[in-house]
Design a protein around this motif. Sequence first.
Motif, PDB file in Angstrom:
ATOM      1  N   ALA A  80       0.819  -1.210   0.000  1.00 31.65           N
ATOM      2  CA  ALA A  80       0.000   0.000   0.000  1.00 31.65           C
ATOM      3  C   ALA A  80       0.852   1.258   0.000  1.00 31.65           C
ATOM      4  O   ALA A  80       0.531   2.250  -0.676  1.00 31.65           O
ATOM      5  CB  ALA A  80      -0.928  -0.002   1.211  1.00 31.65           C
ATOM      6  N   PHE A  81       1.955   1.232   0.745  1.00 30.72           N
ATOM      7  CA  PHE A  81       2.815   2.412   0.859  1.00 30.72           C
ATOM      8  C   PHE A  81       4.033   2.348  -0.053  1.00 30.72           C
ATOM      9  O   PHE A  81       4.847   3.272  -0.052  1.00 30.72           O
ATOM     10  CB  PHE A  81       3.253   2.595   2.314  1.00 30.72           C
ATOM     11  N   LYS A  82       4.171   1.235  -0.801  1.00 33.50           N
ATOM     12  CA  LYS A  82       5.275   1.073  -1.764  1.00 33.50           C
ATOM     13  C   LYS A  82       6.640   1.265  -1.084  1.00 33.50           C
ATOM     14  O   LYS A  82       7.454   2.077  -1.495  1.00 33.50           O
ATOM     15  CB  LYS A  82       5.102   2.043  -2.944  1.00 33.50           C
ATOM     16  N   ILE A  83       6.843   0.471  -0.047  1.00 39.37           N
ATOM     17  CA  ILE A  83       8.077   0.536   0.736  1.00 39.37           C
ATOM     18  C   ILE A  83       8.859  -0.754   0.527  1.00 39.37           C
ATOM     19  O   ILE A  83       8.318  -1.850   0.726  1.00 39.37           O
ATOM     20  CB  ILE A  83       7.762   0.740   2.227  1.00 39.37           C
ATOM     21  N   GLY A  84      10.116  -0.658   0.129  1.00 39.45           N
ATOM     22  CA  GLY A  84      10.949  -1.835  -0.085  1.00 39.45           C
ATOM     23  C   GLY A  84      11.410  -2.441   1.223  1.00 39.45           C
ATOM     24  O   GLY A  84      11.390  -1.788   2.273  1.00 39.45           O
ATOM     25  N   PRO A  85      11.815  -3.721   1.206  1.00 36.00           N
ATOM     26  CA  PRO A  85      12.238  -4.392   2.434  1.00 36.00           C
ATOM     27  C   PRO A  85      13.415  -3.713   3.118  1.00 36.00           C
ATOM     28  O   PRO A  85      13.569  -3.823   4.338  1.00 36.00           O
ATOM     29  CB  PRO A  85      12.589  -5.817   1.975  1.00 36.00           C
ATOM     30  N   GLU A  86      14.248  -3.002   2.350  1.00 40.26           N
ATOM     31  CA  GLU A  86      15.394  -2.319   2.949  1.00 40.26           C
ATOM     32  C   GLU A  86      14.979  -1.164   3.854  1.00 40.26           C
ATOM     33  O   GLU A  86      15.787  -0.636   4.618  1.00 40.26           O
ATOM     34  CB  GLU A  86      16.350  -1.823   1.854  1.00 40.26           C
ATOM     35  N   ARG A  87      13.697  -0.762   3.763  1.00 40.52           N
ATOM     36  CA  ARG A  87      13.194   0.315   4.621  1.00 40.52           C
ATOM     37  C   ARG A  87      12.135  -0.183   5.604  1.00 40.52           C
ATOM     38  O   ARG A  87      11.362   0.600   6.141  1.00 40.52           O
ATOM     39  CB  ARG A  87      12.607   1.441   3.762  1.00 40.52           C
ATOM     40  N   ILE A  88      12.128  -1.484   5.844  1.00 41.34           N
ATOM     41  CA  ILE A  88      11.243  -2.062   6.855  1.00 41.34           C
ATOM     42  C   ILE A  88      12.057  -2.337   8.116  1.00 41.34           C
ATOM     43  O   ILE A  88      13.128  -2.951   8.059  1.00 41.34           O
ATOM     44  CB  ILE A  88      10.593  -3.358   6.354  1.00 41.34           C
ATOM     45  N   VAL A  89      11.562  -1.870   9.242  1.00 38.93           N
ATOM     46  CA  VAL A  89      12.178  -2.121  10.549  1.00 38.93           C
ATOM     47  C   VAL A  89      11.174  -2.909  11.382  1.00 38.93           C
ATOM     48  O   VAL A  89      10.032  -2.471  11.562  1.00 38.93           O
ATOM     49  CB  VAL A  89      12.535  -0.810  11.270  1.00 38.93           C
ATOM     50  N   VAL A  90      11.581  -4.061  11.875  1.00 40.31           N
ATOM     51  CA  VAL A  90      10.706  -4.897  12.700  1.00 40.31           C
ATOM     52  C   VAL A  90      11.266  -4.926  14.120  1.00 40.31           C
ATOM     53  O   VAL A  90      12.426  -5.281  14.340  1.00 40.31           O
ATOM     54  CB  VAL A  90      10.597  -6.323  12.127  1.00 40.31           C
ATOM     55  N   VAL A  91      10.438  -4.541  15.074  1.00 36.01           N
ATOM     56  CA  VAL A  91      10.809  -4.522  16.488  1.00 36.01           C
ATOM     57  C   VAL A  91      10.138  -5.726  17.142  1.00 36.01           C
ATOM     58  O   VAL A  91       8.914  -5.863  17.093  1.00 36.01           O
ATOM     59  CB  VAL A  91      10.351  -3.205  17.153  1.00 36.01           C
ATOM     60  N   HIS A  92      10.929  -6.598  17.757  1.00 41.92           N
ATOM     61  CA  HIS A  92      10.360  -7.862  18.254  1.00 41.92           C
ATOM     62  C   HIS A  92      11.102  -8.376  19.478  1.00 41.92           C
ATOM     63  O   HIS A  92      12.240  -7.973  19.754  1.00 41.92           O
ATOM     64  CB  HIS A  92      10.382  -8.925  17.151  1.00 41.92           C
TER      65      HIS A  92
END
Length: 203
Positions: free
Chosen positions: A95-107
């Motif tokens: 939906a936001f057209k964001i590549g995986p290199e700009r995904i941050v997952v906090v877990h």
Amino acid sequence: MAGDLPGGAPVDGAWLVVGLGNPGPDYATTRHNVGAMALDVLGGRVGGRFGAHRRGRADVLEGRIGGPGGPRAVLAKPRSYMNESGGPVASLQQAFKIGPERIVVVHDELDLPFGALRLKLGGGDNGHNGLKSLRRSLGTGDYLRVRLGIGRPPGRQDPADFVLKPFSSPERKELDVFLERAADAVEELVTLGLERAQSSFND
């Protein structure tokens, strides 16, 4: 893509910052929800309120990280259970057209002691059902991760039970500081890049 800052942070373009957890009040204060808790702290800094996204099966908040001039970001807390987190995140990515290199997952991370924090790019899933779901839905594990230590269960307690228990009384006394530090780490990661953030926060 526009030029990069030292450490690989893009100069422009939005980020997708995801805090993993389980929905509902029964899980809100459990160890498995520490990623979503950190997103609440970060959301308080960004300003505004999380609201349901029409496509992503997630509560989202759009704003700027680190102040008015900071990078644009979509903060997201999936409304699915942990083992189905990948679907909502993939929908938001599209939906936001964001590549995986700009995904941050906090877990949450069992293999780090409570209060420890590590940042890295990619890696295995280490039995974490949320990360497994993300890999299936995104088709890659090459996204940025902020790993928040919750420690290993005592004795022979099943890790699956341990992560769904609330933090202990001693842990709760330190939890607020830990979550603020996690939010600091996300801010530095997206503004200064992975290498700089690792040098500041990797214990």
